[in-house]
Design a protein around this motif. Structure first.
Motif, PDB file in Angstrom:
ATOM      1  N   VAL A  45       0.847  -1.204   0.000  1.00 54.17           N
ATOM      2  CA  VAL A  45       0.000   0.000   0.000  1.00 54.17           C
ATOM      3  C   VAL A  45       0.874   1.244   0.000  1.00 54.17           C
ATOM      4  N   LEU A  46       1.881   1.216   0.851  1.00 57.06           N
ATOM      5  CA  LEU A  46       2.767   2.378   0.958  1.00 57.06           C
ATOM      6  C   LEU A  46       3.490   2.624  -0.367  1.00 57.06           C
ATOM      7  N   ASN A  47       3.984   1.541  -0.956  1.00 64.14           N
ATOM      8  CA  ASN A  47       4.698   1.699  -2.228  1.00 64.14           C
ATOM      9  C   ASN A  47       3.773   2.178  -3.336  1.00 64.14           C
ATOM     10  N   SER A  48       2.578   1.643  -3.342  1.00 72.34           N
ATOM     11  CA  SER A  48       1.641   2.015  -4.402  1.00 72.34           C
ATOM     12  C   SER A  48       1.272   3.485  -4.305  1.00 72.34           C
ATOM     13  N   LEU A  49       1.002   3.952  -3.104  1.00 74.55           N
ATOM     14  CA  LEU A  49       0.636   5.358  -2.939  1.00 74.55           C
ATOM     15  C   LEU A  49       1.827   6.273  -3.244  1.00 74.55           C
ATOM     16  N   SER A  50       3.023   5.779  -3.003  1.00 76.32           N
ATOM     17  CA  SER A  50       4.219   6.584  -3.302  1.00 76.32           C
ATOM     18  C   SER A  50       4.497   6.644  -4.790  1.00 76.32           C
ATOM     19  N   ASN A  51       4.185   5.556  -5.489  1.00 72.70           N
ATOM     20  CA  ASN A  51       4.555   5.470  -6.898  1.00 72.70           C
ATOM     21  C   ASN A  51       3.525   6.089  -7.830  1.00 72.70           C
ATOM     22  N   LEU A  52       2.331   6.235  -7.382  1.00 67.25           N
ATOM     23  CA  LEU A  52       1.277   6.704  -8.273  1.00 67.25           C
ATOM     24  C   LEU A  52       1.118   8.216  -8.152  1.00 67.25           C
ATOM     25  N   GLU A  73      -0.960  20.601  -8.014  1.00 66.74           N
ATOM     26  CA  GLU A  73       0.321  20.026  -8.438  1.00 66.74           C
ATOM     27  C   GLU A  73       0.106  18.550  -8.703  1.00 66.74           C
ATOM     28  N   THR A  74       0.023  18.216  -9.987  1.00 67.24           N
ATOM     29  CA  THR A  74      -0.382  16.862 -10.351  1.00 67.24           C
ATOM     30  C   THR A  74       0.768  15.870 -10.344  1.00 67.24           C
ATOM     31  N   ASN A  75       1.984  16.387 -10.154  1.00 69.04           N
ATOM     32  CA  ASN A  75       3.109  15.443 -10.154  1.00 69.04           C
ATOM     33  C   ASN A  75       3.455  14.940  -8.764  1.00 69.04           C
ATOM     34  N   LYS A  76       2.668  15.324  -7.808  1.00 66.72           N
ATOM     35  CA  LYS A  76       2.898  14.787  -6.470  1.00 66.72           C
ATOM     36  C   LYS A  76       2.397  13.359  -6.398  1.00 66.72           C
ATOM     37  N   SER A  77       2.966  12.648  -5.474  1.00 61.29           N
ATOM     38  CA  SER A  77       2.479  11.287  -5.268  1.00 61.29           C
ATOM     39  C   SER A  77       1.182  11.326  -4.462  1.00 61.29           C
ATOM     40  N   LEU A  78       0.454  10.249  -4.563  1.00 58.99           N
ATOM     41  CA  LEU A  78      -0.787  10.167  -3.772  1.00 58.99           C
ATOM     42  C   LEU A  78      -0.480  10.273  -2.277  1.00 58.99           C
ATOM     43  N   LEU A  79       0.659   9.722  -1.889  1.00 57.50           N
ATOM     44  CA  LEU A  79       1.029   9.770  -0.480  1.00 57.50           C
ATOM     45  C   LEU A  79       1.198  11.224  -0.017  1.00 57.50           C
ATOM     46  N   GLN A  80       1.845  12.039  -0.875  1.00 56.31           N
ATOM     47  CA  GLN A  80       2.023  13.448  -0.524  1.00 56.31           C
ATOM     48  C   GLN A  80       0.711  14.197  -0.535  1.00 56.31           C
ATOM     49  N   GLN A  81      -0.107  13.908  -1.567  1.00 53.11           N
ATOM     50  CA  GLN A  81      -1.357  14.650  -1.681  1.00 53.11           C
ATOM     51  C   GLN A  81      -2.293  14.350  -0.520  1.00 53.11           C
ATOM     52  N   ILE A  82      -2.377  13.103  -0.181  1.00 51.34           N
ATOM     53  CA  ILE A  82      -3.221  12.763   0.972  1.00 51.34           C
ATOM     54  C   ILE A  82      -2.677  13.461   2.224  1.00 51.34           C
ATOM     55  N   VAL A 840       4.439   8.483   7.702  1.00 55.39           N
ATOM     56  CA  VAL A 840       3.219   7.776   7.309  1.00 55.39           C
ATOM     57  C   VAL A 840       3.377   6.312   7.707  1.00 55.39           C
ATOM     58  N   GLN A 841       2.362   5.790   8.338  1.00 54.13           N
ATOM     59  CA  GLN A 841       2.382   4.387   8.732  1.00 54.13           C
ATOM     60  C   GLN A 841       1.183   3.678   8.114  1.00 54.13           C
TER      61      GLN A 841
END
Lengths: 847, 157
Positions: A45-52, A73-82, A840-841
């Motif tokens: 999950v962590l990797n997926s949110l970081s990579n997308l 900013e659309t080039n952010k990762s989902l992890l950052q945006q969340i 993030v955990q």
């Protein structure tokens, strides 16, 4: 039966053994063990949110956030945006997480935390009930929950500032109409004159009447007047004081103007003031390097009177002109007359005057006290007289006759002291305007032995005649009483002095002196002798009163009396009964010595003229000035003798000067941090031929970071020294780094600032200029307030800059600038490693 | 009397030894059959599932492998499923994939997202079990078609 019983014995035993073994094995090794399935889901999950990247997510909801501008900013990762959403709005973060993880088809308990904030969960059992939790962690930089999603750092700086420049009058410039050249290139912001002027005057700028102003109230207090800037032009301007027989006793014209860079050229020009009338100039100059060349141009009209020019104690010129004439002194001529080494890095007096003029004729008025020991030891005593004879003489040999008849020699100290005081009174009061005060001391300084300052000879001598001897010796009592009387009945325009006489050892202390160190070196601290010395030091250091001391007789404590004279700036005398009258005569003569002041008595018309285009050019080895913003600060003296100024650690001193309003006297000594930088007596004892600088350059090498103290004294002859003026000031220029950065904070909006400057002016300025909000910030002597505290990068940067520009820390900004001078830049900073971060955990748990 | 007494002791001892040995053997075989075989089998299936998932969620070897040169099968590039490699994998012989995955048991894959290969919908990749079998599932979260989803690896025998 027996056989049967015995035949099952082993079988029963074997069965029991089997049973025991099975129980033990079952307990030790259970047959059913739980195998926990290992999972990588939380890491995935962590990797997926970081990579997308958020802009590539196949989600109508995400696209709607992008199209509506919520996500920019659309080039952010989902992890950052969340995470960014989580900073301010957890519910939005949760919606986004649920949307992007909606296809997560798992029966496992999954949760996502940003720091301690739960953003997403997909679970069937609560984590609180979990027996086993697997966690994957990742740190997201540039985020800090509660502090914003991006950081801002602002830089505030001054592109330029209003530069103050001073055009000085000399220590004494007269007598007639006086002018000074004011030269600048830039935009003039203000002009001001500060000077001691003896009479009312008309002020002209470039030959146009600017205003009519009153003269100074005394020779030590300058007038301060604003001058209209409309009359000034770029280049050379002439500021002229016109009036009846004018002279200035120090002062300057100060202008403030926008200026570019500071250039240290290695050349310097001393510009003579203009004098139309009776040329009488006392001034000085400073060469800020090793002098290599020098040239003097005197534009003069002294056809009717011989004029002299003294540099230091060297006469460079003495003669007349043929009408109006420019006299040029070349370097070769000057180098043969002057020692360039002695002029380098030195304040040198400069004197231009009429050779045959009668100067001064003015005696400085003195107020002097005689402080006399009236203790028991001053009684008459018969030395060498027979004890039994004296016992039966009727007056214990207290008279000349009985003492002599008993074979002794009468020593009447009291009578000798009375005679000496009478001589002293006559000598001092021989000059008009002088006054004498009397104070005798015994156990204390009694009003019965006191006479106020007076010029009434008869009254003073009556007081002397009334004195009787007895009691202890409280020298400090006598000094303190004299000081108090001088303070109440005299003022600093007079030469204030007193003479202290004692025939013995001080044995009574004074509370006024508090706890004193062992000043007389007798091994005891805080004794009566120490108090007496301290009282003299206090009188001289605090009030400029000069104290002379007289040791009288073989029992006098010479050590203490010498220390009194030394600390009091006076002389020490010693003698016995027969010498005392003569000593007091000498003391009086020293005090009333004819001191000629700088002023002249002008009789009739003496048409001489010094033109203000006269100059002295110096070429010297220039020192490279460091780069920075110029800050010129004026610091008033704390009292008539000294002042302090502060140099911050992050500033370089460019130049420091101390001004001295010496009135008709000469500035005779200047010290910085206890080290002498100017001593007029080193140029000669006849002050009338010496110049008198109004401002003294303090060598940079003697200036310390932090507090510096400056002392100035004035006089009319060597040994005649007293304080100057409370209007003296230290003018120093610093080079200072005038920029500041804010730390990374959550916002950068701005504020409307109210700023108070050292000259008292106040401006309101929006910073940045585009700011249109309602935040109000102040930096004034009343306090410093920022609206958003540490959360606005602009406010923080500007506040830090203002603190740097408030060099003396009084809440008033020492560097005057305009809103246009203030430059701000802003950096919006994202993804700052190690500055802000959020962990993030992703947790997965089993019940 | 004496002979009969000794015989009784002898029989008893023989019977006791037999009881003890039979009991020990029975317990041994029971414990082996009850726990050992099932647990070890499940763990083995899980391990094989993990091997397959780990291999698939890599780029494979060589990085641009195809069916003719593949050494290790991997379909995950840059944090997401590489559809080209997925199609290549799908087109490979099943037994070949097993050997490349280095697993003994059979497997099949499911994706949470709908899977299309060559324009045709695909429900799974691999070999479905034919009846009631030992089955282990390994679940991984992936990015596929710009979505976060799951990939399930079932291993069975």
């Amino acid at each position: 039966m027996e056989l049967k019983k015995k035949g099952v014995f082993f079988s029963a035993d074997a069965m029991a053994a089997l049973l025991i073994i099975m129980i033990v094995l079952l307990v030790a090794f259970p047959l059913v063990t739980r195998v926990s399935p290992e999972s990588e889901v939380q890491a995935d999950v962590l990797n997926s949110l970081s990579n997308l990247q958020v802009g590539k997510v196949d989600s109508a909801y995400v696209q709607s956030l992008i199209s509506s501008g919520v996500i920019n900013e659309t080039n952010k990762s989902l992890l950052q945006q969340i995470g960014e959403f989580a900073v301010f709005d957890v519910s939005r973060a949760r919606l986004l997480a649920e949307d992007v993880l909606s296809d997560l088809d798992t029966n496992q308990n999954i949760g996502i935390w940003y720091d301690n904030s739960l953003v997403y969960s997909n679970n069937k059992t609560a984590i609180e009930d979990a027996d086993e939790i697997d966690v994957s962690r990742q740190v997201v930089s540039g985020l800090q929950v509660g502090n914003g999603t991006t950081g801002f750092s602002a830089r505030a700086s001054l592109s330029s500032s209003s530069r103050n420049e001073f055009f000085y009058f000399g220590g004494y410039v007269g007598d007639g109409n006086i002018s000074v050249s004011v030269n600048y290139e830039g935009v003039l912001a203000s002009a001001e004159i500060e000077a001691v002027v003896n009479n009312d005057f008309n002020l002209y700028v470039n030959d146009i009447l600017e205003g009519i102003y009153p003269g100074s109230v005394d020779e030590f207090t300058p007038i301060v007047e604003n001058i209209s800037t409309n009359l000034f032009n770029n280049g050379v301007n002439l500021v002229e004081l016109r009036g009846e027989n004018l002279h200035t006793a120090g002062g300057f014209v100060r202008i403030s103007y926008d200026n570019g860079t500071l250039i240290e050229s290695g050349t310097k020009r001393y510009q003579f003031p203009g004098i139309a009338g009776f040329v009488n100039l006392y001034d000085g100059f400073y060469v800020p390097g090793q002098l290599s060349e020098m040239e003097i141009s005197l534009h003069l009209n002294s056809s009717v009177a011989s004029t002299f020019l003294n540099v230091g104690n060297v006469t460079v010129f003495n003669g007349t002109t043929v009408g109006e004439q420019t006299i040029l002194f070349s370097d070769s001529a000057l180098s043969s007359l002057l020692d360039y080494n002695s002029l380098s890095f030195e304040n040198t007096p400069l004197r231009l005057g009429l050779a045959n003029a009668t100067y001064g004729g003015v005696l400085q008025e003195v107020d002097v006290f005689s402080v006399t020991d009236l203790s028991g030891s001053m009684r008459a005593s018969c030395n060498g007289g027979s004890f039994w004879c004296c016992l039966f003489s009727g007056d214990f040999c207290g008279s000349q006759n009985t003492c002599n008849s008993c074979g002794g020699v009468l020593e009447d100290k009291l009578s000798a002291a009375k005679e000496a005081n009478n001589i002293f009174i006559d000598a001092i009061l021989n000059s008009t305007g002088n006054r004498v005060g009397l104070q005798g001391y015994k156990n204390d300084a009694s009003p019965d032995d006191f006479h106020v300052l007076s010029s009434n000879t008869g009254s003073l001598k009556s007081e002397v005649a009334s004195w009787g001897a007895g009691g202890s010796t409280c020298i400090c009592c006598g000094i303190n009483a004299a000081v108090n009387s001088l303070l109440s009945d005299s003022n600093s325009s007079k030469f204030r002095s007193f003479v202290v006489m004692s025939d013995g050892e001080a044995n009574v202390e004074c509370a006024e002196q508090g706890s004193t160190p062992d000043l007389n070196g007798n091994g005891n601290v805080d004794d009566a002798g120490d108090d007496a010395i301290q009282a003299a030091c206090d009188a001289f250091n605090n009030y400029g009163m000069q104290i002379s001391a007289v040791g009288f007789g073989s029992d006098a404590d010479e050590t203490t009396l010498q220390a009194i004279a030394s600390c009091g700036g006076g002389a020490y005398y010693f003698g016995d009964v027969s010498d005392l009258a003569e000593i007091y005569e000498d003391v009086a003569a020293d005090i009333i010595a004819t001191y000629v002041e700088q002023t002249v008595e002008v009789l009739g018309s003496v048409p001489t003229r010094l033109y203000p285009d006269s100059y002295i050019d110096f070429t010297y080895s220039a020192q490279q000035s460091p780069f920075g913003l110029l800050a010129t600060i004026e610091k008033d003296f704390d009292d008539a003798s000294s002042g302090e100024f502060f140099v911050p650690l992050d500033a370089s001193i460019l130049e420091a000067r101390v001004t001295s309003y010496s009135g008709p006297r000469w500035t005779d000594e200047v010290k910085i941090n206890g080290a002498g930088i100017y001593n007029l007596s080193s140029y000669g004892e006849n002050y009338i031929g010496l110049g008198d600088p109004f401002n003294f350059v303090i060598p940079n090498s003697l200036i310390l970071s932090g507090n510096n103290s400056v002392e100035v004294s004035t006089g009319v002859a060597p040994g005649n020294s007293t304080f100057g003026s409370e209007s003296n000031k230290i003018i120093y220029t610093l080079l200072k780094n005038a920029s500041s950065f804010s730390p990374i904070v959550a916002s950068a909006e701005g504020c409307i600032w109210t700023l108070e400057f050292e000259d008292g002016s106040v401006i309101n300025v929006a910073v940045p200029s585009s700011y249109s909000g309602s935040d109000v910030c102040t930096y004034t002597s009343s306090g410093q307030v920022v609206a958003d505290g540490e959360n606005d990068a602009f406010e923080v940067a500007v506040l830090e800059l203002l603190e740097k520009l408030d060099i003396d820390g009084d809440g008033k900004i020492d560097v005057i600038f305009t809103a246009q001078d203030l430059e701000l830049s802003l950096d919006e900073i994202t993804g700052i490693p190690f500055t802000w971060s959020t962990e993030v955990q992703v947790r997965r748990w089993l019940p | 009397m004496t002979i009969m007494k000794a015989q009784a002791w002898g029989f008893d001892l023989i019977i006791a030894v037999m009881i003890f040995v039979v009991g020990i053997l029975a317990f041994y075989f029971y414990s082996i059959n009850y726990s050992g075989e099932g647990s070890v089998g499940f763990i083995s299936l899980k391990e094989e599932g993990s091997l397959i998932a780990e291999s698939l969620l890599s780029s494979g070897s060589p990085a641009d492998w195809n069916a003719s040169n593949v050494v290790r099968i991997g379909i995950y590039d840059n944090g997401r499923i590489n559809e080209t490699k997925l199609e290549e994998f799908y087109g490979m012989d099943y037994s070949t994939t097993k050997s490349l995955f280095r697993v003994r048991d059979d497997y099949y894959l499911n994706f949470s997202s709908s899977l299309e290969i060559g324009g045709n919908p695909v429900d799974y990749i691999g070999l479905l079990p034919s009846g009631e079998e030992n089955l282990a599932k390994v679940e991984r979260v992936i990015v596929f078609n710009d979505k976060v989803g799951t990939m399930e690896v079932f291993v069975w025998n």
